[in-house]
Scaffold this motif. Structure first.
Motif, PDB file in Angstrom:
ATOM      1  N   MET A   1      48.361  31.862  35.861  1.00  0.00           N
ATOM      2  CA  MET A   1      48.611  32.984  36.727  1.00  0.00           C
ATOM      3  C   MET A   1      47.568  34.057  36.439  1.00  0.00           C
ATOM      4  SD  MET A   1      52.267  34.644  37.695  1.00  0.00           S
ATOM      5  CE  MET A   1      52.753  34.981  36.082  1.00  0.00           C
ATOM      6  N   SER A   2      47.107  34.719  37.471  1.00  0.00           N
ATOM      7  CA  SER A   2      46.092  35.741  37.334  1.00  0.00           C
ATOM      8  C   SER A   2      46.714  37.055  36.861  1.00  0.00           C
ATOM      9  CB  SER A   2      45.384  36.007  38.647  1.00  0.00           C
ATOM     10  OG  SER A   2      45.364  34.926  39.471  1.00  0.00           O
ATOM     11  N   ARG A   3      45.848  38.015  36.694  1.00  0.00           N
ATOM     12  CA  ARG A   3      46.316  39.326  36.258  1.00  0.00           C
ATOM     13  C   ARG A   3      47.106  40.024  37.351  1.00  0.00           C
ATOM     14  NH1 ARG A   3      41.002  42.191  34.471  1.00  0.00           N
ATOM     15  NH2 ARG A   3      41.636  43.146  36.392  1.00  0.00           N
ATOM     16  N   GLN A   4      48.060  40.851  36.929  1.00  0.00           N
ATOM     17  CA  GLN A   4      48.822  41.745  37.788  1.00  0.00           C
ATOM     18  C   GLN A   4      49.527  41.033  38.938  1.00  0.00           C
ATOM     19  OE1 GLN A   4      45.957  44.641  38.970  1.00  0.00           O
ATOM     20  NE2 GLN A   4      45.959  45.668  36.991  1.00  0.00           N
ATOM     21  N   GLY A   5      49.937  39.790  38.743  1.00  0.00           N
ATOM     22  CA  GLY A   5      50.746  39.101  39.731  1.00  0.00           C
ATOM     23  C   GLY A   5      50.010  38.499  40.896  1.00  0.00           C
ATOM     24  N   TRP A   6      48.686  38.540  40.893  1.00  0.00           N
ATOM     25  CA  TRP A   6      47.931  37.934  41.982  1.00  0.00           C
ATOM     26  C   TRP A   6      47.631  36.497  41.637  1.00  0.00           C
ATOM     27  CZ3 TRP A   6      46.685  40.045  46.656  1.00  0.00           C
ATOM     28  CH2 TRP A   6      46.924  41.399  46.800  1.00  0.00           C
ATOM     29  N   GLU A   7      47.805  35.614  42.583  1.00  0.00           N
ATOM     30  CA  GLU A   7      47.504  34.197  42.410  1.00  0.00           C
ATOM     31  C   GLU A   7      46.577  33.790  43.541  1.00  0.00           C
ATOM     32  OE1 GLU A   7      47.249  30.964  40.472  1.00  0.00           O
ATOM     33  OE2 GLU A   7      48.645  32.451  39.736  1.00  0.00           O
ATOM     34  N   ARG A   8      45.684  32.843  43.271  1.00  0.00           N
ATOM     35  CA  ARG A   8      44.769  32.370  44.311  1.00  0.00           C
ATOM     36  C   ARG A   8      45.224  31.003  44.782  1.00  0.00           C
ATOM     37  NH1 ARG A   8      41.267  35.152  45.574  1.00  0.00           N
ATOM     38  NH2 ARG A   8      39.074  34.948  45.705  1.00  0.00           N
ATOM     39  N   THR A   9      45.362  30.868  46.085  1.00  0.00           N
ATOM     40  CA  THR A   9      45.751  29.613  46.694  1.00  0.00           C
ATOM     41  C   THR A   9      44.748  29.301  47.782  1.00  0.00           C
ATOM     42  OG1 THR A   9      48.044  30.197  46.311  1.00  0.00           O
ATOM     43  CG2 THR A   9      47.641  28.406  47.833  1.00  0.00           C
ATOM     44  N   GLN A  10      44.027  28.203  47.647  1.00  0.00           N
ATOM     45  CA  GLN A  10      42.993  27.816  48.608  1.00  0.00           C
ATOM     46  C   GLN A  10      42.063  28.991  48.901  1.00  0.00           C
ATOM     47  OE1 GLN A  10      45.050  26.266  51.979  1.00  0.00           O
ATOM     48  NE2 GLN A  10      45.742  24.453  50.908  1.00  0.00           N
ATOM     49  N   GLN A  11      41.652  29.676  47.843  1.00  0.00           N
ATOM     50  CA  GLN A  11      40.718  30.797  47.905  1.00  0.00           C
ATOM     51  C   GLN A  11      41.302  32.047  48.568  1.00  0.00           C
ATOM     52  OE1 GLN A  11      38.034  30.499  46.121  1.00  0.00           O
ATOM     53  NE2 GLN A  11      38.615  28.392  45.712  1.00  0.00           N
ATOM     54  N   LEU A  12      42.609  32.088  48.842  1.00  0.00           N
ATOM     55  CA  LEU A  12      43.225  33.285  49.405  1.00  0.00           C
ATOM     56  C   LEU A  12      44.060  33.959  48.326  1.00  0.00           C
ATOM     57  CD1 LEU A  12      44.560  31.838  52.778  1.00  0.00           C
ATOM     58  CD2 LEU A  12      42.556  33.252  52.451  1.00  0.00           C
ATOM     59  N   PRO A  13      43.834  35.246  48.049  1.00  0.00           N
ATOM     60  CA  PRO A  13      44.673  35.915  47.047  1.00  0.00           C
ATOM     61  C   PRO A  13      46.072  36.150  47.596  1.00  0.00           C
ATOM     62  CG  PRO A  13      43.121  37.459  48.009  1.00  0.00           C
ATOM     63  CD  PRO A  13      42.806  36.105  48.590  1.00  0.00           C
ATOM     64  N   VAL A  14      47.079  35.919  46.764  1.00  0.00           N
ATOM     65  CA  VAL A  14      48.473  36.080  47.168  1.00  0.00           C
ATOM     66  C   VAL A  14      49.163  36.959  46.140  1.00  0.00           C
ATOM     67  CG1 VAL A  14      50.648  34.888  47.621  1.00  0.00           C
ATOM     68  CG2 VAL A  14      48.484  33.816  48.258  1.00  0.00           C
ATOM     69  N   LEU A  15      49.771  38.045  46.566  1.00  0.00           N
ATOM     70  CA  LEU A  15      50.523  38.909  45.667  1.00  0.00           C
ATOM     71  C   LEU A  15      51.917  38.316  45.501  1.00  0.00           C
ATOM     72  CD1 LEU A  15      50.755  41.468  44.008  1.00  0.00           C
ATOM     73  CD2 LEU A  15      51.480  42.652  46.080  1.00  0.00           C
ATOM     74  N   LEU A  16      52.300  38.051  44.267  1.00  0.00           N
ATOM     75  CA  LEU A  16      53.602  37.462  43.986  1.00  0.00           C
ATOM     76  C   LEU A  16      54.590  38.549  43.591  1.00  0.00           C
ATOM     77  CD1 LEU A  16      52.402  34.418  41.861  1.00  0.00           C
ATOM     78  CD2 LEU A  16      52.975  34.450  44.289  1.00  0.00           C
ATOM     79  N   ALA A  17      55.799  38.479  44.154  1.00  0.00           N
ATOM     80  CA  ALA A  17      56.850  39.429  43.802  1.00  0.00           C
ATOM     81  C   ALA A  17      57.279  39.191  42.356  1.00  0.00           C
ATOM     82  CB  ALA A  17      58.041  39.269  44.748  1.00  0.00           C
ATOM     83  N   GLU A  18      57.843  40.187  41.735  1.00  0.00           N
ATOM     84  CA  GLU A  18      58.235  40.084  40.325  1.00  0.00           C
ATOM     85  C   GLU A  18      59.190  38.927  40.050  1.00  0.00           C
ATOM     86  OE1 GLU A  18      58.225  40.318  36.491  1.00  0.00           O
ATOM     87  OE2 GLU A  18      56.885  41.482  37.747  1.00  0.00           O
ATOM     88  N   PRO A  19      60.238  38.683  40.869  1.00  0.00           N
ATOM     89  CA  PRO A  19      61.103  37.531  40.590  1.00  0.00           C
ATOM     90  C   PRO A  19      60.359  36.193  40.668  1.00  0.00           C
ATOM     91  CG  PRO A  19      62.180  39.014  42.123  1.00  0.00           C
ATOM     92  CD  PRO A  19      60.776  39.497  41.957  1.00  0.00           C
ATOM     93  N   VAL A  20      59.414  36.099  41.589  1.00  0.00           N
ATOM     94  CA  VAL A  20      58.617  34.874  41.726  1.00  0.00           C
ATOM     95  C   VAL A  20      57.720  34.716  40.505  1.00  0.00           C
ATOM     96  CG1 VAL A  20      56.868  33.689  43.106  1.00  0.00           C
ATOM     97  CG2 VAL A  20      58.692  34.973  44.237  1.00  0.00           C
ATOM     98  N   ARG A  21      57.101  35.800  40.086  1.00  0.00           N
ATOM     99  CA  ARG A  21      56.246  35.751  38.900  1.00  0.00           C
ATOM    100  C   ARG A  21      57.036  35.332  37.671  1.00  0.00           C
ATOM    101  NH1 ARG A  21      53.787  41.412  38.680  1.00  0.00           N
ATOM    102  NH2 ARG A  21      53.302  40.739  36.573  1.00  0.00           N
ATOM    103  N   ALA A  22      58.257  35.854  37.525  1.00  0.00           N
ATOM    104  CA  ALA A  22      59.089  35.503  36.369  1.00  0.00           C
ATOM    105  C   ALA A  22      59.450  34.021  36.385  1.00  0.00           C
ATOM    106  CB  ALA A  22      60.356  36.360  36.359  1.00  0.00           C
ATOM    107  N   ARG A  23      59.831  33.500  37.549  1.00  0.00           N
ATOM    108  CA  ARG A  23      60.178  32.073  37.645  1.00  0.00           C
ATOM    109  C   ARG A  23      58.962  31.182  37.430  1.00  0.00           C
ATOM    110  NH1 ARG A  23      64.182  33.085  42.561  1.00  0.00           N
ATOM    111  NH2 ARG A  23      66.040  33.534  41.326  1.00  0.00           N
ATOM    112  N   LEU A  24      57.837  31.594  37.968  1.00  0.00           N
ATOM    113  CA  LEU A  24      56.605  30.834  37.785  1.00  0.00           C
ATOM    114  C   LEU A  24      56.213  30.796  36.307  1.00  0.00           C
ATOM    115  CD1 LEU A  24      54.193  29.324  38.988  1.00  0.00           C
ATOM    116  CD2 LEU A  24      53.120  31.546  39.391  1.00  0.00           C
ATOM    117  N   ALA A  25      56.295  31.940  35.649  1.00  0.00           N
ATOM    118  CA  ALA A  25      55.960  32.001  34.218  1.00  0.00           C
ATOM    119  C   ALA A  25      56.928  31.144  33.408  1.00  0.00           C
ATOM    120  CB  ALA A  25      55.988  33.448  33.738  1.00  0.00           C
ATOM    121  N   ALA A  26      58.221  31.166  33.768  1.00  0.00           N
ATOM    122  CA  ALA A  26      59.211  30.353  33.051  1.00  0.00           C
ATOM    123  C   ALA A  26      58.917  28.864  33.233  1.00  0.00           C
ATOM    124  CB  ALA A  26      60.615  30.684  33.540  1.00  0.00           C
ATOM    125  N   TYR A  27      58.582  28.458  34.462  1.00  0.00           N
ATOM    126  CA  TYR A  27      58.271  27.041  34.684  1.00  0.00           C
ATOM    127  C   TYR A  27      57.005  26.632  33.934  1.00  0.00           C
ATOM    128  CZ  TYR A  27      56.650  22.702  36.555  1.00  0.00           C
ATOM    129  OH  TYR A  27      56.176  21.420  36.638  1.00  0.00           O
TER     130      TYR A  27
END
Length: 121
Positions: A1-27
């Motif tokens: 996962m990138s800094r400050q909740g931003w993730e890159r998908t197919q070269q498009l930056p996507v801002l992830l909400a805090e609950p999504v970031r928490a679940r992603l980090a847990a997985y």
């Protein structure tokens, strides 16, 4: 996962909400604990694919997540439309064309706008 909740998908930056970031980090933490030395580059890994570089099978994925990813994506787009998200923002968030955004926003147009026919795909 990138800094400050931003993730890159197919070269498009996507801002992830805090609950999504928490679940992603847990997985990702679970994945690393379960298969710490796997070379598999895919996000989802199971006991069969952990020792390979192949993705999980479609039957396995369907058993784990019985809803279509396209249905989940459509539901997310409709949720954003209902939250009065700007059409340009929808284009940027989901990589949609103007015509595609119009198809999603058509049923939710404000009554103040004059009626017109929906665009032909």
């Amino acid at each position: 996962m990138s800094r400050q909740g931003w993730e890159r998908t197919q070269q498009l930056p996507v801002l992830l909400a805090e609950p999504v970031r928490a679940r992603l980090a847990a997985y990702l933490a679970h994945r690393h604990r379960r298969w710490p030395h796997t070379a598999n580059p895919y996000f989802l890994v199971n006991f069969r694919t952990a020792l390979t570089t192949r993705p999980v099978s479609r039957p396995w994925l369907w058993l784990q997540y019985p809803s279509s990813s396209l249905l989940l994506r459509d539901d997310r787009i409709v949720d954003e439309v209902q939250a009065d998200t700007d059409p340009r923002t929808l284009c940027e968030l989901f990589g949609l064309t103007h015509n595609a955004v119009t198809r999603y926003t058509w049923p939710y147009q404000d009554a103040a706008h004059p009626p017109r026919t929906p665009p032909v795909p």
